[in-house]
Design a protein around this motif. Sequence first.
Motif, PDB file in Angstrom:
ATOM      1  N   ALA A 295       0.693  -1.264  -0.015  1.00  0.00           N
ATOM      2  CA  ALA A 295       0.014  -0.078   0.010  1.00  0.00           C
ATOM      3  C   ALA A 295       0.888   1.222   0.019  1.00  0.00           C
ATOM      4  CB  ALA A 295      -0.901   0.002   1.302  1.00  0.00           C
ATOM      5  N   GLU A 296       1.932   1.229   0.706  1.00  0.00           N
ATOM      6  CA  GLU A 296       2.893   2.503   0.721  1.00  0.00           C
ATOM      7  C   GLU A 296       3.575   2.664  -0.510  1.00  0.00           C
ATOM      8  OE1 GLU A 296       4.202   5.107   3.004  1.00  0.00           O
ATOM      9  OE2 GLU A 296       2.062   4.642   3.374  1.00  0.00           O
ATOM     10  N   GLU A 297       3.882   1.443  -1.432  1.00  0.00           N
ATOM     11  CA  GLU A 297       4.540   1.688  -2.447  1.00  0.00           C
ATOM     12  C   GLU A 297       3.493   2.267  -3.496  1.00  0.00           C
ATOM     13  OE1 GLU A 297       5.935  -2.039  -4.237  1.00  0.00           O
ATOM     14  OE2 GLU A 297       6.690  -2.873  -2.463  1.00  0.00           O
ATOM     15  N   MET A 298       2.280   1.830  -3.551  1.00  0.00           N
ATOM     16  CA  MET A 298       1.156   2.096  -4.396  1.00  0.00           C
ATOM     17  C   MET A 298       0.601   3.772  -4.105  1.00  0.00           C
ATOM     18  SD  MET A 298       1.634  -0.110  -6.869  1.00  0.00           S
ATOM     19  CE  MET A 298       0.338   0.364  -7.764  1.00  0.00           C
ATOM     20  N   LYS A 299       0.753   3.839  -2.804  1.00  0.00           N
ATOM     21  CA  LYS A 299       0.058   5.112  -2.304  1.00  0.00           C
ATOM     22  C   LYS A 299      -1.586   4.899  -2.582  1.00  0.00           C
ATOM     23  CE  LYS A 299       3.895   6.834  -1.370  1.00  0.00           C
ATOM     24  NZ  LYS A 299       4.479   6.623  -0.197  1.00  0.00           N
ATOM     25  N   ARG A 300      -2.008   3.749  -2.242  1.00  0.00           N
ATOM     26  CA  ARG A 300      -3.385   3.612  -2.487  1.00  0.00           C
ATOM     27  C   ARG A 300      -3.764   2.143  -1.289  1.00  0.00           C
ATOM     28  NH1 ARG A 300      -4.230   1.631  -8.425  1.00  0.00           N
ATOM     29  NH2 ARG A 300      -6.354   1.395  -7.593  1.00  0.00           N
ATOM     30  N   PRO A 301      -4.826   2.109  -0.856  1.00  0.00           N
ATOM     31  CA  PRO A 301      -5.024   1.369   0.409  1.00  0.00           C
ATOM     32  C   PRO A 301      -5.241  -0.200  -0.290  1.00  0.00           C
ATOM     33  CG  PRO A 301      -7.183   2.425  -0.131  1.00  0.00           C
ATOM     34  CD  PRO A 301      -6.072   3.080  -0.847  1.00  0.00           C
ATOM     35  N   VAL A 302      -4.830  -1.291   0.714  1.00  0.00           N
ATOM     36  CA  VAL A 302      -5.323  -2.727   0.586  1.00  0.00           C
ATOM     37  C   VAL A 302      -6.570  -2.768   1.351  1.00  0.00           C
ATOM     38  CG1 VAL A 302      -4.435  -4.899   1.031  1.00  0.00           C
ATOM     39  CG2 VAL A 302      -2.895  -3.415  -0.186  1.00  0.00           C
ATOM     40  N   VAL A 303      -7.334  -3.481   0.635  1.00  0.00           N
ATOM     41  CA  VAL A 303      -8.613  -3.801   1.512  1.00  0.00           C
ATOM     42  C   VAL A 303      -8.511  -5.170   2.172  1.00  0.00           C
ATOM     43  CG1 VAL A 303     -11.025  -4.086   1.715  1.00  0.00           C
ATOM     44  CG2 VAL A 303     -10.300  -2.340   0.261  1.00  0.00           C
ATOM     45  N   GLU A 444     -10.849   2.288  -5.131  1.00  0.00           N
ATOM     46  CA  GLU A 444      -9.656   3.031  -4.945  1.00  0.00           C
ATOM     47  C   GLU A 444      -8.345   2.309  -4.173  1.00  0.00           C
ATOM     48  OE1 GLU A 444     -11.070   6.005  -2.246  1.00  0.00           O
ATOM     49  OE2 GLU A 444     -12.474   7.190  -3.856  1.00  0.00           O
ATOM     50  N   ALA A 445      -8.746   1.020  -4.252  1.00  0.00           N
ATOM     51  CA  ALA A 445      -7.737   0.129  -3.489  1.00  0.00           C
ATOM     52  C   ALA A 445      -6.760  -0.372  -4.548  1.00  0.00           C
ATOM     53  CB  ALA A 445      -8.586  -1.161  -2.930  1.00  0.00           C
ATOM     54  N   CYS A 446      -5.735  -1.049  -3.982  1.00  0.00           N
ATOM     55  CA  CYS A 446      -4.503  -1.631  -5.072  1.00  0.00           C
ATOM     56  C   CYS A 446      -4.615  -3.226  -4.552  1.00  0.00           C
ATOM     57  CB  CYS A 446      -3.339  -0.838  -4.802  1.00  0.00           C
ATOM     58  SG  CYS A 446      -2.593  -1.007  -3.109  1.00  0.00           S
ATOM     59  N   GLY A 447      -5.314  -3.646  -3.777  1.00  0.00           N
ATOM     60  CA  GLY A 447      -5.260  -5.043  -3.595  1.00  0.00           C
ATOM     61  C   GLY A 447      -6.475  -5.465  -2.513  1.00  0.00           C
ATOM     62  N   LEU A 448      -6.714  -6.755  -2.398  1.00  0.00           N
ATOM     63  CA  LEU A 448      -7.763  -7.334  -1.708  1.00  0.00           C
ATOM     64  C   LEU A 448      -7.477  -8.561  -1.019  1.00  0.00           C
ATOM     65  CD1 LEU A 448     -10.941  -7.322  -0.520  1.00  0.00           C
ATOM     66  CD2 LEU A 448     -11.513  -8.357  -2.907  1.00  0.00           C
TER      67      LEU A 448
END
Length: 923
Positions: A295-303, A444-448
Motif C-alpha cells: 500500500a505504501e508503494e502504490m500510495k493506495r489502500p489494501v482492503v 480506490e484500492a490496490c489489493g484485496l
Amino acid sequence: MTKPIYAVVDLETTGHSAKRGDRIIQIAIVRVQDGEILDTYNQFVNPEQPIPAFIAQLTNIQNELVAAYETFEHYAKDVYERLRGTVFVAHNASFDLSFLQQEFERCGLERWRGEVLDTVELAKIMYPRASSYRLLELADELGIPLGNAHRADDDATATAQLLVKILKKMHTLPKQTLQYLHKHSFILKSNVSTLLYECLKEQRESHSITLYKGLALKEPHHPIRMTETKHFPLEMDEQYALLQEINPSYERRPVQLNYMTSVYDALKQKQEVALEIPNGVGKTLGYLIPSVLYAEEMKRPVVISTYTNELVDALVEKEIKKLDRLFKVPIRVAVLKGREQYISLSKFLQVLTVTNHSYDETLTILQLIVWLSETETGDLSEVNVSGGGQLLLDRIRKRTHELSSEEKPFDFHQRAVGKAQDAQLVVTNHSLLLANHSYPFIHEACGLIIDEAHQMSNIAMRNVETVFRYTRWKYVIGQLIGEGEYDLLTRLTTLFERKQQPYKSKKRQLIRAYDQLVDQFDLFIRQLVQQLKPNRTSTTKHTVHLDATVIHQLSLQSLHQAMFLFLRSAQQFIEPLEHLYLVEKERAFVQEWQDWVTQYEQKMDDWIELFTVVPQSTEETFIEYDERSVPGSVVFVKKPITSAPLLRSFVHSLKEESFGIVWTSGTLRVPSYESFIPKQLGLPEDVPIETFPAPSSFYDHASIWLVEDMPQIDEVKEDEYIELVADSIVQTTYATAGNVFVLFTSQQMLQKTVHLIQDSELLEEHPIFAQGVTSGSAAKLLKLFHQTEGSLLFGTNQFWEGLDVRDESVRAVIVVRLPFSSPKDPLYRLRSEQLASENGGHPFYDYGLPEALVRFRQGFTRLMRRTEGRTSFILLDKRLETKQYGHYFIDSLPQLPIRKVNVDSIVGQLSNWYGGANDRWKK
C-alpha cells in the motif's frame, strides 16, 4: 468549602435479606476525601447461624473464623458513627445500604440518612465501553488491584479506588458533556446529579473536542505519515528481521515467511490466489505486513475483509497495532462497517429533546453522552448497555445515507468513508465488502485480502436474502399506534391540540386501519400455518417450504390492501403539522413519526419481495414458526440456494480495477473433499490454491480425547444424555481447574446442561458464561471468559468460528455433538435435492458431511493453539466410532494420537496429561 467524605462500604452476608434472618459476617468501610483514602475499617462479625456452604466457598470465611467475634449488635453503633455525615458508596449500593438499614433497625438505631452513590451506576456512565460492571472484571480492566474478590476488605478497597478513578475522570470531561449529564441525571437511583452539579461549578477548558449542536465530540485524529518507505524484503532472513522488530521473541517459522511472500507476490502481480494456512501459525501478520508495504508503494489502500464485526475489531485492536512497532508510527487504518452500526447524531439529539425516559433509557443516554466525547469511530457496538438500552440504540442507528449539510461533517459513517481514501489499510467485513457498489473504497484500492474466506459463501447468500419477522413488524407499527402516557401518538395528539389543528377523524382512520391490518395479517398467517401444518411430529417448531400454490391469493390481496391503507393513514395523520412552525422539541416528535413510517415502508418492501416477486429457480422461500406461539414466532425467509454465481459476479466486477485478490483461511480444503469450499466460492480452476502446512511441532501441546462410554443420543432418554454431558464437563473442569470451552449444536441442550450443573453446585468456584443464558453478545461472553481465570464458556454454532479466541484462554475444548446442520433446514434440503438432480450426488456425503467437516476442522485449528501449557480437544460424540463417516472427522484433524477415556477416568488421565498440576481435584 470542605470536600465531602465518601464512606465506601462492602458487606459479606449469609444471604440476601436481613429481613428474612440473614446476617452480616464481615463489614469493611473505606473512607475517601479529595481523592485520597483517609482510613479503613474492617470487622468480622458472628452471625449466630451457620454460614451456607456456597457463601463459605465464595468468601473463604468459615464458621470457625467468625465464631471468635462479637455479633453485629456489639459493632452497630461504631459502624453507624463512621457513616454519620458521609456520602454512602457501594458497588450495588441498594443491597449494602438496605441490609445495613435493616440491621440498624434491629439493633435499635435510627435509619441512616444521607446521600448515596452507587459505583455500578457511576461506572456504567463514566466507562461506557467497559466489558462488564462486575467489580472483579471492572477492576481488572482499569488496573485496580483486587486480591481476594468477595472479601469485604479487599472489595471495599477496590471500590474506593474505583470511586477515585471515576471522580478524576469526571473532572476531565468537557463542560458541555457535564451539562447534558446533569440535565438528564435526576431519574437515577443514586445521587449522581449532586456530584455532577459540584463538578460543573469548577471552571474548565475543553480540549480536543468539537461541538455539534452542543454535543461534545472527540476531535478527529489525524495520523502521522511514515517518513521512510520500507520495501518488502525478498530474503527470508530479512523477512524474519521484520517480525523480530515487532516482537524479538517471535519463533522463526519458514511456513509463515513463505506465506508472506505469496501474499506480496499476488498483490504485486495483480493475481487471484487462494492460500490455506492454519490458524495460529502467523496468518494475520503474514498478510498484514506485505499489505502495508505494498500500500505504501502504490500510495493506495489494501482492503482487508474478514467474517464478522467482532473479528474486524480484534484485527484492528490486537494485530494491526503490533505493526506500529515495526513502522514506528501508527498504521493509517480505516474501519468500515454497515451504516446501521453507527450512531445518527440527529436522531440522538431528537431523543435528548424528548423527556420522560425510562431508567434504562436514561442510563443509556448518559453513557452515550460520555462515549461521544471519547469515541473516534461512532460504532455503537463499543457501548455496553443494559437490555432496555438496546431498544434506544436501535432508535438512534444510522439507517440512510441522507444527511443534512449541517450534520455531514460530523457524521461518523461519513468520516470512516472519507478516512478510507487516505488509509494504508481499509478493514471491513464480508457483508459490507459484497455490497461494495454503495462504497467507493473498493475501487480506490490496490489489493484485496479476504480472510476467513470459507465464510464468504454464507455471507453472500445472507446479503441477498429477505427476512420478515412478525415480532419486528408488530413492534414497528406499534410505535405508531401506542397510546400510553409517553407514546408518540399521545404526544402528537397533545401537539395537535396545542396548535389547534384538527386530527380526530384522521386518528380514528389510523386506528381503524391498524385494527384491519392486524386482523388481516393474523388471519392470513393462521390460514397459512393451518394449511402447512405437518402430520404428527415430536416438535412444535417447524420450517416449511413455500410456493405459490399454498398461498391463499384472496387473503393475500386483502392483506396488501390493508397494508397500503395503514401506510396512507400514517402518512396523512402527520400532514397538518409538517408545514407549521414548530420548536425543536415539537419538530423532534414529527421527525420521529416520519422515521417510524419509513421503517414500516421498509417492512412492506420486504413483504412484497417475499410474495409478489416470483422466486428464481436458484432461490428458496420458507416459513419458520412454533405452533405454540402463532403468529408471534413466525418468520418468512427468501434466500438463494448457492453462492458461487454471486461470488463470481462480485469478483468479475473487480476485474476492471486490476488488483490482486487473496482468498485465505485456516480451512480451504478438507481431506476427501478438497474441492468443496473452492466450488462454493466459485473459484475457477485456473485460480491456484496453495497450502502452507503447520510445522510438525505446532500441535505438540494439544491432545485429542474420545469419551468412548458416551451413548448415542438416540439410545437413551434426553435427560440421561444431558447428565452424562454435564458429568464429563464437571470432570474435565476438575482436571484442568477451569478455562474450558464447551461447544454445542443445540441451544436447548446447552441451556439444560448449564442449569443442571448450576443446580448441582459442583462447579461453584468456576464462573459459567453461557450463550442464551448469560446476558450479552457472543463477543462480550468471550471477553468475560478471557478475563476470568478458571471459568467455563458454553456456546453453539457462532462459537465454532467467527470469534477471536486467544490460545492462552483455553485449557480444554469439549465438543458435545458433531457440527452437522439440521436435515430439517429447508436450505439444506433444497441443496440436497439440487445435488441429486444435477449429478446424482448424495445429499449427505456431498453436502452435509463436508459442511460439518469444515466447521469441525476450523473449530479445532482456531481453538487448539496454545503457545505454553497443554490443551485438550475432548469429543463426546460416539458417532466418531460407530458411524462409517466418523473417520472423515478424525482425518480432517492434524495427525495426533486419539486417546480413549471413560467418563469416570477423565480426571485421572487428563491430570496426568497436564502434568499433575491439578492433583487437588483427583478423587
